[in-house]
Scaffold this motif. Structure first.
Motif, PDB file in Angstrom:
ATOM      1  N   GLU A   5       0.984  -1.314  -0.174  1.00 22.22           N
ATOM      2  CA  GLU A   5      -0.072   0.195  -0.128  1.00 22.22           C
ATOM      3  C   GLU A   5       0.653   1.404  -0.184  1.00 22.22           C
ATOM      4  OE1 GLU A   5      -0.241  -2.411   1.951  1.00 22.22           O
ATOM      5  OE2 GLU A   5      -1.672  -3.678   2.082  1.00 22.22           O
ATOM      6  N   LYS A   6       1.660   0.629   0.997  1.00 22.34           N
ATOM      7  CA  LYS A   6       2.836   2.304   1.132  1.00 22.34           C
ATOM      8  C   LYS A   6       3.160   3.086  -0.298  1.00 22.34           C
ATOM      9  CE  LYS A   6       4.118   4.449   4.654  1.00 22.34           C
ATOM     10  NZ  LYS A   6       4.666   3.923   6.814  1.00 22.34           N
ATOM     11  N   LEU A   7       3.774   1.792  -0.645  1.00 22.48           N
ATOM     12  CA  LEU A   7       4.661   1.868  -1.860  1.00 22.48           C
ATOM     13  C   LEU A   7       3.752   2.491  -3.133  1.00 22.48           C
ATOM     14  CD1 LEU A   7       7.333   1.259  -3.271  1.00 22.48           C
ATOM     15  CD2 LEU A   7       6.530  -0.887  -4.549  1.00 22.48           C
ATOM     16  N   ARG A   8       2.765   1.853  -3.458  1.00 15.11           N
ATOM     17  CA  ARG A   8       1.615   2.765  -4.344  1.00 15.11           C
ATOM     18  C   ARG A   8       1.920   3.912  -4.219  1.00 15.11           C
ATOM     19  NH1 ARG A   8      -1.103  -2.765  -4.464  1.00 15.11           N
ATOM     20  NH2 ARG A   8      -2.464  -1.937  -2.549  1.00 15.11           N
ATOM     21  N   GLU A   9       0.904   4.276  -2.508  1.00 11.21           N
ATOM     22  CA  GLU A   9       0.892   5.804  -2.298  1.00 11.21           C
ATOM     23  C   GLU A   9       2.533   6.786  -3.338  1.00 11.21           C
ATOM     24  OE1 GLU A   9       0.668   6.816   1.673  1.00 11.21           O
ATOM     25  OE2 GLU A   9      -1.495   5.268   1.834  1.00 11.21           O
ATOM     26  N   LYS A  10       3.581   5.696  -2.986  1.00 14.22           N
ATOM     27  CA  LYS A  10       5.147   6.388  -2.773  1.00 14.22           C
ATOM     28  C   LYS A  10       4.841   6.524  -5.242  1.00 14.22           C
ATOM     29  CE  LYS A  10       8.602   7.853  -0.480  1.00 14.22           C
ATOM     30  NZ  LYS A  10       7.800   8.056   0.948  1.00 14.22           N
ATOM     31  N   VAL A  11       4.239   6.207  -5.719  1.00 10.81           N
ATOM     32  CA  VAL A  11       3.901   6.245  -6.958  1.00 10.81           C
ATOM     33  C   VAL A  11       3.725   7.275  -7.030  1.00 10.81           C
ATOM     34  CG1 VAL A  11       3.507   4.247  -9.300  1.00 10.81           C
ATOM     35  CG2 VAL A  11       4.861   3.506  -6.992  1.00 10.81           C
ATOM     36  N   ALA A  12       2.213   7.584  -6.793  1.00  9.17           N
ATOM     37  CA  ALA A  12       1.493   8.595  -7.472  1.00  9.17           C
ATOM     38  C   ALA A  12       2.135   9.804  -7.186  1.00  9.17           C
ATOM     39  CB  ALA A  12       0.175   8.836  -6.360  1.00  9.17           C
ATOM     40  N   LYS A  13       2.583   9.805  -5.551  1.00  8.49           N
ATOM     41  CA  LYS A  13       3.665  10.950  -5.344  1.00  8.49           C
ATOM     42  C   LYS A  13       4.575  11.454  -5.973  1.00  8.49           C
ATOM     43  CE  LYS A  13       5.809  12.624  -1.450  1.00  8.49           C
ATOM     44  NZ  LYS A  13       6.263  11.983  -0.144  1.00  8.49           N
ATOM     45  N   PHE A  14       5.864  10.269  -6.129  1.00 10.44           N
ATOM     46  CA  PHE A  14       6.560  10.407  -7.341  1.00 10.44           C
ATOM     47  C   PHE A  14       6.288  10.526  -8.928  1.00 10.44           C
ATOM     48  CE2 PHE A  14       9.721   8.658 -10.061  1.00 10.44           C
ATOM     49  CZ  PHE A  14      10.976   9.498  -9.469  1.00 10.44           C
ATOM     50  N   LEU A  15       4.561  10.556  -9.361  1.00 11.24           N
ATOM     51  CA  LEU A  15       5.021  10.502 -10.328  1.00 11.24           C
ATOM     52  C   LEU A  15       3.978  12.184 -10.414  1.00 11.24           C
ATOM     53  CD1 LEU A  15       3.100   7.654 -12.209  1.00 11.24           C
ATOM     54  CD2 LEU A  15       5.359   8.517 -12.880  1.00 11.24           C
ATOM     55  N   LYS A  16       4.140  12.679  -9.636  1.00 16.23           N
ATOM     56  CA  LYS A  16       3.636  13.892  -9.224  1.00 16.23           C
ATOM     57  C   LYS A  16       4.670  14.941  -9.674  1.00 16.23           C
ATOM     58  CE  LYS A  16      -1.099  13.837  -6.694  1.00 16.23           C
ATOM     59  NZ  LYS A  16      -1.096  12.786  -6.031  1.00 16.23           N
ATOM     60  N   GLY A  17       5.476  14.452  -9.513  1.00 12.67           N
ATOM     61  CA  GLY A  17       7.000  15.675  -9.766  1.00 12.67           C
ATOM     62  C   GLY A  17       7.034  16.467  -8.081  1.00 12.67           C
ATOM     63  N   ILE A  18       6.978  15.982  -6.985  1.00 14.83           N
ATOM     64  CA  ILE A  18       7.164  17.076  -5.778  1.00 14.83           C
ATOM     65  C   ILE A  18       8.950  17.069  -5.621  1.00 14.83           C
ATOM     66  CG2 ILE A  18       6.727  17.575  -3.696  1.00 14.83           C
ATOM     67  CD1 ILE A  18       3.678  16.143  -4.778  1.00 14.83           C
ATOM     68  N   GLY A  19       9.105  17.660  -5.239  1.00 19.19           N
ATOM     69  CA  GLY A  19      10.851  17.717  -4.774  1.00 19.19           C
ATOM     70  C   GLY A  19      11.928  17.056  -6.363  1.00 19.19           C
ATOM     71  N   PRO A  20      13.088  17.901  -5.527  1.00 21.25           N
ATOM     72  CA  PRO A  20      13.819  17.369  -6.892  1.00 21.25           C
ATOM     73  C   PRO A  20      14.400  15.753  -7.297  1.00 21.25           C
ATOM     74  CG  PRO A  20      14.752  17.978  -5.152  1.00 21.25           C
ATOM     75  CD  PRO A  20      14.239  17.320  -4.955  1.00 21.25           C
ATOM     76  N   TYR A  21      14.236  15.261  -8.498  1.00 23.10           N
ATOM     77  CA  TYR A  21      14.695  14.192  -8.687  1.00 23.10           C
ATOM     78  C   TYR A  21      15.348  13.140  -7.826  1.00 23.10           C
ATOM     79  CZ  TYR A  21      15.084   9.707 -12.407  1.00 23.10           C
ATOM     80  OH  TYR A  21      15.279   9.570 -13.234  1.00 23.10           O
ATOM     81  N   GLU A  22      16.676  13.779  -8.091  1.00 18.12           N
ATOM     82  CA  GLU A  22      17.029  12.634  -7.342  1.00 18.12           C
ATOM     83  C   GLU A  22      16.862  12.534  -6.120  1.00 18.12           C
ATOM     84  OE1 GLU A  22      21.761  13.915  -7.825  1.00 18.12           O
ATOM     85  OE2 GLU A  22      21.608  13.881 -10.360  1.00 18.12           O
TER      86      GLU A  22
END
Ligand SMILES: Nc1nc2c(ncn2[C@@H]2O[C@H](COP(=O)(O)OP(=O)(O)OP(=O)(O)O)[C@@H](O)[C@H]2O)c(=O)[nH]1
Ligand SMILES: [Mg+2]
Length: 450
Positions: A5-22
């Motif tokens: 579940e947590k990883l799924r949330e992370k995927v969604a957040k990651f794709l939203k592009g918050i914060g620097p890429y690295e």
């Protein structure tokens, strides 16, 4: 499967592009490691996998048209698909009939339930499955499978007071194939104690298998085993060339990832997975689908479609590049172009995928074609001869009438398509000229990197 579940949330957040890429990559990888280790995937495997992902994430560039973050998630997706057994879909259709399947496994792993699930699965596909119990060890086993068989209305065979599993199997096969006309027979066996006693389990399995010669032996593995499933699956895989694997109880434990990856690592084929007590909670194992779900399909679906469309556009790209190189365009190219337009969107986007073109001025308005027009034009081109497609200049009034009639359109429609063709042809020529110019000026190299 539990625990993602947590990883799924992370995927969604990651794709939203918050914060620097690295930084986002680092955080994502930490979460991925945590999740996989909690799922009981072998720690060494987890670190190797995430190291590779990270290296690719920081070293490689996404293909044109794809955002860096989207591409990163695709790298994660591909790596997980690999971890869970690769892209190949299992073969579930019997290659002959009757097809005889024997289920084996450790006590309580879910064999009897899986027998019923398998029967229901094949029944829904239009086969005539039947069930045999050879479990003479546990008194209730006979009634358990009989009940399941009657619940899903498939023929059943068992001998309540017999102590000879091999005899029961032989009798059952004869009766179910000859009298009940079953074309798939599923044989449930008694649970063997396992955990560390794989040898005893597999010896007994071989004894029965030698007597009844099944077409397929399925080893039922309980997901609770986690990475301990590795040894059992490996020995089974070595001993049984006709073997495949069912993983059960994926609903009940967070260790499913460990069990699946451990089995996949042995090279044994995972054919089905079971994730509930109901007979419907059963499906063919498809690593791609499974991983997409683990990572949250909602976010991934569009992304994966984009990649698929990108692959499909390769064909078009080749055509356009050829047209660019030769300055020659046929209606076949236009046909391919319209087909990709439907998947990819405006021609502008398609052209952007070609290095060096994205910088050139292209009039979007003129290139826009409505969905309705696309279908019309495709059917017009379907009514043309190869000669006409390859050499549209031969299409005179008479041919136009024939084509319009054949495609249920009007001569005006055909004309409009030919005008469009003419426009794209000129555009291609223009681009070719400009590219040639740029090349002479030594600028193409620079353009490619933009
Ligand atoms: N939650 C869940 N329970 C399952 C699943 N598959 C089987 N079970 C349950 O696990 C228990 C054992 O299942 P069986 O099918 O009887 O296992 P078995 O391997 O035939 O057991 P033995 O014949 O005694 O060796 C039952 O209570 C089933 O309902 C599953 O995918 N999810
Ligand atoms: Mg049983």
């Amino acid at each position: 499967m539990k625990g993602f579940e947590k990883l799924r949330e992370k995927v969604a957040k990651f794709l939203k592009g918050i914060g620097p890429y690295e930084k986002a990559v680092d955080e994502f990888i930490k979460e991925l490691q945590k999740t996989l280790i909690k799922a009981d995937v072998n720690v060494k495997v987890v670190f190797e996998l995430t190291k590779k992902i990270k290296e690719r994430a920081l070293r490689e560039e996404p293909p044109p048209g794809i955002l860096k973050r989207e591409w990163f998630i695709k790298v994660v997706y591909d790596s997980l698909v690999e971890l869970f057994g690769g892209e190949e879909k299992p073969q579930v259709m019997p290659s002959k009939q009757p097809w005889i399947i024997m289920l084996v496994g450790i006590q309580g792993s879910g064999k009897t339930t899986a027998s019923g699930k398998l029967a229901l699965y094949y029944k829904k596909l239009g086969f005539r499955p039947a069930l045999v119990t050879t479990d003479t060890y546990r008194p209730a086993a006979y009634d358990q499978l009989k009940q399941i068989a009657s619940y899903i209305s498939v023929p059943f065979y068992g001998e309540k007071n017999s102590k000879d599993p091999v005899r029961i199997a032989v009798n059952g096969l004869k009766k179910l194939i000859n009298e009940a006309k079953a074309n798939i027979v599923i044989i449930d066996t008694a649970g063997r104690h396992g955990y560390g006693e794989e040898k005893a389990l597999l010896d007994e399995m071989e004894n029965i298998a030698n007597a009844i010669k099944p077409d397929e032996v399925m080893l039922v593995i309980d997901a609770y085993m986690g990475q301990k499933a590795y040894d059992l699956a490996r020995r089974f895989h070595e001993r049984t060339p006709i073997g495949s694997i069912i993983i059960t109880k994926l609903d009940g434990t967070a260790k499913g990832g460990g069990a699946l990856s451990a089995v996949a690592a042995t090279g044994a084929k995972i054919k089905f997975i079971s994730d509930g007590e109901k007979l419907e909670d059963f499906e063919v194992f498809n690593a791609k689908k499974f991983v997409a779900r683990l990572l949250g399909l909602g976010d991934l679906e569009t992304l994966l479609e984009k990649f698929k469309a990108l692959e499909e556009s390769k064909e078009l790209e080749k055509r356009l590049e050829k047209a660019l190189a030769t300055g020659r365009l046929t209606l076949r190219d236009v046909y391919a172009q319209i087909q990709s337009l439907r998947k990819l969107g405006p021609l502008r986007k398609v052209l952007q995928l070609i290095p060096g073109i994205s910088m050139l001025p292209i009039d979007d308005e003129r290139l826009h074609i409505s969905e309705k027009k696309m279908s019309k034009w495709l059917s017009i081109m379907d009514s043309m001869t190869y000669e006409e497609l390859d050499n549209p200049s031969i299409i005179d009034k008479k041919r136009m009438r024939r084509i319009a009639l054949g495609s249920g359109t009007t001569v005006e429609d055909v004309k409009e398509l030919l005008q469009y063709y003419e426009m794209v042809r000129r555009l291609i020529k223009d681009v070719k000229r400009r590219k040639g110019l740029l090349k002479r000026l030594g600028m193409l190299g620079d353009l490619r990197s933009i």
